[in-house]
Design an enzyme around this catalytic site. Structure first.
Site, PDB file in Angstrom:
ATOM      1  N   ASP A   1       0.826  -1.200   0.000  1.00  0.00           N
ATOM      2  CA  ASP A   1       0.000   0.000   0.000  1.00  0.00           C
ATOM      3  C   ASP A   1       0.864   1.256   0.000  1.00  0.00           C
ATOM      4  OD1 ASP A   1       0.942  -0.150   2.582  1.00  0.00           O
ATOM      5  OD2 ASP A   1      -1.008   0.095   3.544  1.00  0.00           O
ATOM      6  N   SER A   2       2.188   1.075   0.109  1.00  0.00           N
ATOM      7  CA  SER A   2       3.109   2.201  -0.058  1.00  0.00           C
ATOM      8  C   SER A   2       3.046   2.758  -1.474  1.00  0.00           C
ATOM      9  CB  SER A   2       4.542   1.773   0.267  1.00  0.00           C
ATOM     10  OG  SER A   2       4.891   0.579  -0.417  1.00  0.00           O
TER      11      SER A   2
ATOM     12  N   ASP B   1      -0.972  -6.210  -0.034  1.00  0.00           N
ATOM     13  CA  ASP B   1      -1.364  -5.503   1.187  1.00  0.00           C
ATOM     14  C   ASP B   1      -2.876  -5.287   1.234  1.00  0.00           C
ATOM     15  OD1 ASP B   1       0.598  -4.975   3.056  1.00  0.00           O
ATOM     16  OD2 ASP B   1       1.356  -3.216   2.001  1.00  0.00           O
TER      17      ASP B   1
ATOM     18  N   LYS C   1      -1.079  -9.402   3.180  1.00  0.00           N
ATOM     19  CA  LYS C   1      -0.376  -8.879   4.358  1.00  0.00           C
ATOM     20  C   LYS C   1      -1.262  -7.869   5.057  1.00  0.00           C
ATOM     21  CE  LYS C   1       3.085  -5.823   4.109  1.00  0.00           C
ATOM     22  NZ  LYS C   1       2.611  -4.739   5.029  1.00  0.00           N
TER      23      LYS C   1
ATOM     24  N   GLU D   1      -1.389  -5.180   8.655  1.00  0.00           N
ATOM     25  CA  GLU D   1      -0.547  -4.505   9.634  1.00  0.00           C
ATOM     26  C   GLU D   1      -1.118  -4.597  11.041  1.00  0.00           C
ATOM     27  OE1 GLU D   1       0.358  -0.468   8.734  1.00  0.00           O
ATOM     28  OE2 GLU D   1       1.155  -0.895   6.741  1.00  0.00           O
TER      29      GLU D   1
ATOM     30  N   GLU E   1       9.405  -3.900  10.873  1.00  0.00           N
ATOM     31  CA  GLU E   1       9.794  -2.631  10.260  1.00  0.00           C
ATOM     32  C   GLU E   1      10.296  -1.638  11.295  1.00  0.00           C
ATOM     33  OE1 GLU E   1       8.179   0.874   7.213  1.00  0.00           O
ATOM     34  OE2 GLU E   1       6.951  -0.902   7.592  1.00  0.00           O
TER      35      GLU E   1
END
Length: 353
Positions: free
Chosen positions: A84-85, A123, A153, A155, A223
């Protein structure tokens, strides 16, 4: 029987001809076309577990489109994350929060078309899995069915995130966890801040990673945490850890394609380029140089020349074309066509070489 065989061959020939001239089949004279898929070459969770057991580092790169996916595929990278970056790297936002599921699916499909070998992980974007386990499962299903991913993925390690991860795994979908700096939580974290820098925070990183393992995650991203914290988490887990800004003691590493290639030269990107990223090339400088050269050559009428104008019209057809233009009263157009044909002819010196 012979007549039947002839008719069968004739039908097969017509079918081949039909396929050959379908508009969606690339012409070799213009485009080479993508390589055919070979599912036997796809990296699997079993292969990642084998690498982990042998102590072999796992390589992961974050990418967002077809060209970068092809490069990652060619390099033999183990895992490709569609992150999602993309919100920041591709769409120019200051955070990852604005990107939608529909936008993420576009990126996922593009990467899936280009990367045939790596395990593909997509993501779950902010706002698409927090409300309920049903929402989380539904979103994960779409990422696999519509995005072409192999796993997802998510978070964070709050109880609701752990429950969501467990539910998605129980639905038959592989899940990668993500702890430490979780960019979707910058509202709570107070910005992009490293985690695990004090006792309580360090313990929380390890405990959260263990909870994600218990929920069924096949791997956890760590991270922006200190190397000793990452080492502790890696030792405590039976699943591989993937580090990003977490030091050398993780089971594998991940960097963003654009970051590791040094593609971003604009001040907006400079301010979000992470301190931990090693730039293995300065591709951005090469790109800028090429664009400036292109601009200069076009401005000076140097490009395109004869060597980059490959499509020809025969002399007889050109004469006929000029005649037809004159009949239409387009004498100026006919003169322009004739003059351009003369300019495209190779010079005596070049033709003699």
């Amino acid at each position: 029987m012979a007549a039947s065989f002839v008719r069968s061959c004739s039908r097969a020939s017509r079918a081949i001809t039909t396929v050959r001239f379908m508009s969606n089949v690339p012409e070799n004279t213009v485009y080479g076309g993508p390589k055919s898929q070979n599912p036997n070459q796809r990296v699997t969770l079993t292969q990642l577990r084998q690498k982990h057991r042998k102590g072999e580092p796992i390589t992961m790169v974050t990418a967002y489109d077809y060209p970068s996916a092809v490069h990652i595929d060619t390099a033999g990278i183990d895992v490709c994350l569609v992150g999602d970056s993309a919100a920041m790297v591709v769409h120019g936002y200051d955070t990852t929060l604005p990107i939608s599921l529909e936008e993420m699916l576009v990126h996922c499909r593009a990467v899936a078309r280009g990367a045939k070998r790596p395990l593909l992980v997509g993501d779950l974007p902010f706002g698409t899995y927090e409300s309920s386990t049903n929402q989380a499962v539904d979103t994960a299903v779409r990422v696999l069915k519509e995005g072409g991913m192999d796993a997802i993925k998510l978070e964070g390690g709050s109880p609701s995130r752990i429950t969501a991860a467990k539910s998605i795994v129980e639905a038959g979908i592989a899940v990668m966890g993500h702890v430490g700096l979780t960019p979707q939580a910058i509202s709570v974290l107070g910005g992009f801040r490293p985690q695990g820098k004090n006792i309580a925070s360090a313990v929380k990183v390890v405990e959260t990673a263990m909870a994600l393992q218990e929920a069924g995650c096949f791997s956890v991203v760590l991270e922006c945490v200190p190397p000793p914290v990452a080492a502790a988490a890696t030792s405590a887990l039976n699943i591989p850890t993937i580090g990003i800004g977490a030091g050398p003691f993780c089971s594998g590493q991940v960097l963003v394609y654009h970051d590791l290639l040094g593609m971003m030269q604009h001040p907006h990107h400079a301010k979000v380029t992470p301190k931990f990223c090693k730039q293995y090339a300065q591709v951005g400088e090469v790109i800028n140089k090429a664009l400036l050269e292109y601009k200069e050559e076009v401005s000076k009428h140097l490009f395109p020349g004869p060597s980059h104008s490959p499509y020809k019209i025969s002399s007889s057809d050109l004469d006929g074309f000029l005649t037809e233009l004159q009949k239409l009263g387009l004498d100026k157009a006919a003169s322009a066509a004739a003059a351009s044909a003369e300019k495209m002819e190779p010079s005596d010196s070049s033709s003699s070489q």
